[in-house]
Design an enzyme around this catalytic site. Structure first.
Site: not given
Ligand code: AMP
Length: 224
Positions: A173, A162, A130, A17, A93
């Site tokens: 997740r 990360r 990653r 993504k 989400r």
């Molecule tokens: P990502 O980079 O999109 O994988 O986001 C990393 C982390 O940020 C996630 O595992 C959540 O803890 C938090 N996060 C990002 N976007 C959201 C969202 N829309 N709702 C809730 N938590 C989020």
């Protein structure tokens, strides 16, 4: 506003993504709004908000809806999102986030939600390898590292794993994805806004499929 580039990109973590959203944002000249990047920036700045967000992120948990929705609402109020559109990456989400997003956008609701499909075994392999630039967020991997010594090809920042890519956080997740995010595929399908795209192949292959799907939707919305 010309319709067609108010986009939501869905898909499991590791579906590519982030990379695809960066490419699409360049292609369509629209802002790439990644909630994960916004929270990681807050963590780096060491704000109180960032410290709290970090606890959720490191555990692989979702940040509470009202916090995330507030952040996205504020971002969508900025003028750059009102010119040509925007690409939402990692948001919504949960169904509640999707409902709230529709309420925020009103008559300018998203044009298309795209699910990038990648099988689970591939996702797990990709996540283990990653790597990400700690400054600009560009994605790399152990299979496709930056050219020089884990220094970002784009901005020169340090490329690292990360902090939330631990085995436990990844597992959590993925469980949350199935429980909370996957139902959004049906949610957008029911509203006639969903397209699914095969996420396998080279990044160029996937970008081509995405652009084709988006252009088709834009033409349809323009009545062609
Ligand atoms: P990502 O980079 O999109 O994988 O986001 C990393 C982390 O940020 C996630 O595992 C959540 O803890 C938090 N996060 C990002 N976007 C959201 C969202 N829309 N709702 C809730 N938590 C989020």
């Amino acid at each position: 506003m010309v319709p067609g580039v108010r986009l939501v990109i869905l898909g499991k973590q590791g579906a590519g993504k982030g990379t695809q959203c960066v490419r699409l944002a360049r292609h369509y000249v629209v802002p790439h709004i990644s909630t994960g990047d916004m929270f990681r920036a807050a963590v780096r700045m060491g704000t109180e908000f960032g410290m709290r967000a970090r606890e959720y992120m490191d555990a692989g948990e979702l940040i509470p809806d009202e916090v995330v929705i507030g952040v996205v609402k504020e971002r969508l109020e900025q003028d750059d999102t009102k010119v040509r559109g925007f690409i939402l990456d990692g948001f919504p989400r949960t169904s509640n986030q999707a409902e709230q997003l529709a309420a925020i956008l009103g008559p300018n609701d998203v044009d298309l939600a795209i699910d990038i499909e990648v099988p689970m075994d591939v996702v797990l392999k990709r996540l283990a390898g990653r790597r990400v630039c700690s400054t600009c967020g560009t994605n790399f991997s152990t299979a496709t590292p930056p050219k020089y010594d884990w220094t970002c090809d784009v901005c020169g920042g340090e490329v690292v794993q990360r902090e939330d890519d631990t085995v436990d956080a990844i597992k959590r997740r993925l469980v949350l994805y199935e429980e909370q995010t996957e139902p959004l595929i049906t949610w957008y399908l029911e509203r006639d806004k969903l397209v699914s795209i095969d996420g396998m192949g080279t990044p160029d292959d996937v970008t081509q499929r995405l652009v084709r799907a988006i252009d088709r939707r834009r033409d349809a919305l323009r009545g062609r």
